[in-house]
Each structure stands twice: as C-alpha cells, then as structure tokens.
Design an enzyme around this catalytic site. Structure first.
Site, PDB file in Angstrom:
ATOM      1  CG  MET A 136      -1.915  -0.008   4.273  1.00  0.00           C
ATOM      2  SD  MET A 136      -3.820   0.035   4.146  1.00  0.00           S
ATOM      3  CE  MET A 136      -3.621   0.772   5.792  1.00  0.00           C
ATOM      4  N   GLY A 137       2.428   1.967   3.295  1.00  0.00           N
ATOM      5  CA  GLY A 137       3.440   3.234   3.062  1.00  0.00           C
ATOM      6  C   GLY A 137       3.604   4.049   4.427  1.00  0.00           C
ATOM      7  CG  LEU A 166       7.380   2.714   4.843  1.00  0.00           C
ATOM      8  CD1 LEU A 166       8.643   1.911   4.143  1.00  0.00           C
ATOM      9  CD2 LEU A 166       6.426   1.572   5.080  1.00  0.00           C
ATOM     10  CG  HIS A 185       5.947   0.682   8.561  1.00  0.00           C
ATOM     11  ND1 HIS A 185       5.534   1.870   8.729  1.00  0.00           N
ATOM     12  CD2 HIS A 185       5.063  -0.204   8.432  1.00  0.00           C
ATOM     13  CE1 HIS A 185       4.217   1.730   8.510  1.00  0.00           C
ATOM     14  NE2 HIS A 185       3.819   0.593   8.351  1.00  0.00           N
TER      15      HIS A 185
HETATM   16  O1  PAF Z   1      -1.458  -3.140   8.643  1.00  0.00           O
HETATM   17  C1  PAF Z   1      -1.522  -2.651   7.572  1.00  0.00           C
HETATM   18  O2  PAF Z   1      -0.863  -1.588   7.111  1.00  0.00           O
HETATM   19  C2  PAF Z   1      -2.357  -3.392   6.662  1.00  0.00           C
HETATM   20  O3  PAF Z   1      -3.647  -3.482   7.156  1.00  0.00           O
HETATM   21  C3  PAF Z   1      -2.027  -4.425   5.731  1.00  0.00           C
HETATM   22  C4  PAF Z   1      -1.481  -5.625   6.692  1.00  0.00           C
HETATM   23  C5  PAF Z   1      -0.895  -3.983   4.964  1.00  0.00           C
HETATM   24  C6  PAF Z   1      -2.913  -5.127   4.778  1.00  0.00           C
HETATM   25  O4  PAF Z   1      -3.518  -3.714   3.757  1.00  0.00           O
END
Ligand code: PAF
Length: 282
Positions: free
Chosen positions: A30-31, A33, A37
């Site tokens: 969901m950005g 980062l 990530h």
């Molecule tokens: O973990 C996350 O950031 C979110 O739940 C995901 C897996 C990107 C789904 O929107």
C-alpha cells in the site's frame, strides 16, 4: 523505472516476459515503502528474473475512514527507493476504478476460521478486503511467487489459505519482520508517530521479548495478565489485545501443548495510530 497504471498494459508486458521463460515475483503493497518492503523486493529479485511491486491503498480493507484518509501516500519517494535496488523492478500503481470498476466493494471470503481470530475479530471485514484485492491483483499480475512480511503474520497465513482454497497458482513466501533500531516493527504507519511516540513504541517489542523469555516457565493466563499489567499505566500506549495463539490455526491457546508452535500477537494504539506485532515463542 517502468511504471504501469493500466492493467492491460501491465498484463501484456508481463505475459511477453513470461513467454521468454522469465520468472516473476510480486510484492503487493500500500506504499510508503520502508526497509521491510525493500527486504521483500530483494528476496523477490533473488528468486525471480523480475519483480512487480504494486502500490494501492485498498479502501475495502479499512474499517476506519480516518486510518484510510491518513494512510501515507508518497509515490515519488517510493519510486526513488525502488530505483536504488539492483535488478528489474516494475512499479504498478493502479487507481481504484481500474481495479474495482464502479463498485468498490469487498467480496466475502472464508479462510477455514483463520479470519475469526485477532485482526479479524477486531477489524470487521478486513480480511474480506484483503482477499478481494489480492485475488484481483493475482489475476492481473499472474506472478510465480508473491512475498509477504511476517509482521502481518495472520495475513500471511490467510493469503496461503486463500491461494489454496481458490486454486491460485502462486507460491506464497513469508519473510522475517524487519525492525527499527529500537525494536519497533517497521510499518508504513510508523511515519505518523511523533518522535516521542516512536521512541515509546519500542515498549511493544520489549514486552514481547519479556513474554518470550518467560514462555517456557509461565502459564498462558499468567503471561496474558503480565502483558495487560505492563500496558496498564503506560502514558502513551493502549493495549487492544494480546494473544498467545497456535501458529498454524491462529486459535488463542489456553494451555500449552507439546509439539504445538505458539506466537504472541499484539495490537496497541498510540493515539490514533494502531500498531501490530508478533513474536515466535519457540
Ligand atoms: O499488507 C499490505 O500492505 C496489504 O494488506 C496488501 C497485502 C498490500 C493488500 O492490500
């Protein structure tokens, strides 16, 4: 860096590359980062020929409008971070309409009971939203492998169940939690903490480590009381739940049984910011 916003264009590119025999890793995000990530993308690059990272703040998995509105959106910085990596990374930033069409709604999912525990019980509809977005994204991206952090351990187990039950042909890979120097689990929401809140949030991991030390000699009910008492008088942090659960079924345990593996799961509020963490107790 190549950035796609259009799903057809991304799909044609991916299919062309896969026809050449290339393996594709996928990191849905969901950005906002962070190093957590980045560790997923690095793992993806080490096991595949190229990696697609998606950034989409998925509205259907939020049960709190304020949390959704305040979720950090910093695409330019995200892009720069990804550009610092060596290897072929493709960024996919769709908008809600191209993903959901006119009706932004979650489908209903069941995950053999995994959805009823902890986050599922405390965030209504959350895992329906997660299942909805991931089935849509897997369908568009068609990855060989997809990478998820163990910070959201329940989500990781649920995604494994999702692909098994829906026969989605992707290998789900869990990656270890990455922590700040003070022990706080990395999360996009950490950006919203003030300096003092950030420092104080280290207490969450400290308590989890205390539980880990005591686990072999104390009962589960004593450990739960211990955690509740540790947070009772904390000036900033409010405990939402602490559970010791079977790692596989996620069912909270009442007493320890031989051969079962347990984890401690916690959700805590620092003002309006909700933080979760977990630790293996074996
Ligand atoms: O973990 C996350 O950031 C979110 O739940 C995901 C897996 C990107 C789904 O929107």
């Amino acid at each position: 860096m190549v950035i796609y916003t259009d799903k057809q264009l991304l799909q044609s590119f991916v299919r062309r590359e896969k026809k050449k025999g290339k393996q594709l890793g996928f990191v849905p995000t969901m950005g906002a980062l962070h190093r957590g990530h980045m560790s997923l993308v690095e793992m993806g690059l080490s096991e595949n020929d190229f990696v697609v990272v998606s950034i989409f703040v998925n509205p259907t998995q939020f049960d709190n409008q304020q949390d959704l509105d305040k979720y950090p959106r910093i695409h330019k910085q995200d892009q720069e971070l990804l550009e610092s990596l060596e290897g072929e990374v493709i960024l996919y930033i769709p908008d809600a309409q191209s993903i959901y069409g006119e009706s932004i709604k979650a489908r209903r999912f069941t995950y053999d009971g995994l959805e009823h525990q902890m986050e599922g019980a405390h965030r209504k509809g959350h895992f329906d939203g997660v299942g909805t977005i991931l089935t849509l994204l897997f369908d568009i991206v068609e990855p060989d492998r997809a990478y998820f952090g163990e910070k959201d351990f329940q989500q990781l187990q649920i995604v494994k169940k999702l692909v098994e039950k829906h026969h989605i042909s992707v290998e789900i890979i869990g990656c270890p939690i990455v922590r700040e120097a003070n022990g706080l689990a990395m999360s996009s929401r950490n950006r919203r903490l003030s300096k003092k809140e950030f420092e104080e949030a280290a207490f969450i991991y400290k308590v989890l480590m205390e539980v880990r030390t005591r686990f072999s000699s104390e009962s589960i009910s004593n450990l739960k009381k211990f955690v509740e008492e540790r947070f009772l008088h904390h000036e900033l942090l409010k405990l939402e739940y602490f559970e010791i659960a079977n790692e596989k079924t996620l069912v909270p345990a009442v007493r320890k049984r031989k051969h079962n593996r347990y984890r401690g799961f916690i959700a805590v509020h620092s003002g309006s910011i909700r933080l979760i963490d977990n630790v293996a107790l074996y």
